[in-house]
Design an enzyme around this catalytic site. Sequence first.
Site, PDB file in Angstrom:
ATOM      1  N   SER A 153       0.808  -1.220   0.000  1.00 32.58           N
ATOM      2  CA  SER A 153       0.000   0.000   0.000  1.00 32.58           C
ATOM      3  C   SER A 153       0.840   1.268   0.000  1.00 32.58           C
ATOM      4  O   SER A 153       0.371   2.330  -0.404  1.00 32.58           O
ATOM      5  CB  SER A 153      -0.935   0.018   1.217  1.00 32.58           C
ATOM      6  OG  SER A 153      -0.198   0.098   2.415  1.00 32.58           O
ATOM      7  N   LYS A 246       0.764   3.862   7.038  1.00 33.88           N
ATOM      8  CA  LYS A 246       0.189   4.688   5.963  1.00 33.88           C
ATOM      9  C   LYS A 246       0.725   6.111   6.096  1.00 33.88           C
ATOM     10  O   LYS A 246       1.410   6.459   7.060  1.00 33.88           O
ATOM     11  CB  LYS A 246      -1.342   4.733   6.043  1.00 33.88           C
ATOM     12  CG  LYS A 246      -2.045   3.383   6.109  1.00 33.88           C
ATOM     13  CD  LYS A 246      -2.059   2.658   4.797  1.00 33.88           C
ATOM     14  CE  LYS A 246      -2.856   1.341   4.930  1.00 33.88           C
ATOM     15  NZ  LYS A 246      -2.723   0.501   3.732  1.00 33.88           N
TER      16      LYS A 246
END
Length: 529
Positions: A153, A246
């Site tokens: 990601s 993230k």
Amino acid sequence: MNYFLTYCFYVLILSLLMGLSTWKLFKKMGYHPLLAFIPFYNYALVLKGTHHPQWWTFFSYLPIVGPIMMSVFHVFLMKKTGRTSSVPILLTILLPFLYMAFVNYSKNTQIVDDSQDTGEKKETFSGALVYAVVFATVIHTFMIQPFAVPTGSMERTILVGDFLFVNKLNYGYRFPMRPVALPFLQGTIGGSANPKKASKSYIDGVKLPYFRLPGWEKIKRNDIVVFNYPGDSVHVAIDRKDPYVKRVVGIPGDIIEMKEGRLFVNHQPEKRMGDAEVQHSYLAYTSTALDINRLWKIYGYLPLQEDEISAGGYVYQFQGLTDKVASEIGQFPEVVKMEEVISPKGKAAISYFDPQKTKVDTAQSIFPINQPWNADQYGPLKIPKKGDLVSINKDNLPQYQRIIHKYEGHKLEQKEGKIFIDGKETHQYHIEQDYYFMMGDNRDASLDARFFGFVPEQYIVGKPMFTWLSLQGVFDEGPKKVRWERMFKASNTGEAHKTSYWWIAACLLVLFFGWEFFIKIFKKRKEND
């Protein structure tokens, strides 16, 4: 305050058990029996009576570390009674207060006089293994935690197979909420196809409330952050939920929006850091088959899917390409067209557990589920800020219900079209903590806040410092190799070309492994003088 009151309660319970199971032994060692009940001091006397440094008492009741050290101290005490074989030691570790009580109340228990035994073994930390485990556990629990990256990601910025060191102090140290746990394990023991059936690495019944110390920096927009996954349904304890990494694209008070797959913050296009290579999904239409080996050698990419189309030629789906790489692939002679995959506006991304669409899979559905949004057409959505007074109604309740009930612990009910919080009808709610919006740089291959919603301050673990190891092929397909060029590089500077701190790592390794060698040389020189 609640954290320390609960902590003191557990310390008093443990001290009571310690006293009840050892007071006679304390008396036989020459101490007043009541001293066995006094927290910290009781273990200090055990260490004194067994000829070990009393400063080790500091470790007695620390979360995670405490149970290890208490077991070591209990073993020291049992050895003082002459129980040195493997079975008594094992019973002391597994059933500490029961076995110590058995020894304490036995009529034939005697204290061994080892006052003359002050040999070299007494100077060790009950063996090098225990010392190493305790030292590593203290660092892991209170300062720096290693973290492996299993998914793509954050690809290009942080790669699959990167192993990071995460600083737990920058944003304020969060005290453990499950203080009795096996060291170095996150939530479960070993791997399992079904995590809900796996054995937990901690005791869920011994719990402490959330408490965080002040940090020396605030979470900023574009910081890369490690946090506990809010959608983890296996673990109730916040600090035991799966860790995710993230980028913070929105801080408290920001307005987040996605238009045609592009991020806007406060109605302006996002400002990217130098290391943020944002990627999207593309379809490549070709007249002939692509040279896959060529793609891999140049870009390290493989298509996610390949299909032959009826009109002749092929179509390839790429999950994560930067605009630059997509443009370059589009210049290949066999490529007819490159097309970015963008979900149309108004098409809600809702997943279901069953074909009849009767049960929504909230983990894979867009947040909040009552909006006609998807990952490419999202918002606008305002991120809650501590102190905000927000209006609550049936239309925006899906946006706030996790905050009210799950994150801030209030009872939330709906009766006859009315909303009740803690039994009182209301149309407003005061936000009690800050929230953040996390997103992966690989935008179409990221399970992020667009799906699990706002991330509470309570869930923040820390800030990645650097990549200490990078292994290609450990979590994904492809050649297996060590990516030496990534090792000991800072991971959170925002720079495209990050500095490597391998020389600092080398110095630390020399100090760690050479410390004993240098001490021995120093002692020999002192003796010779």
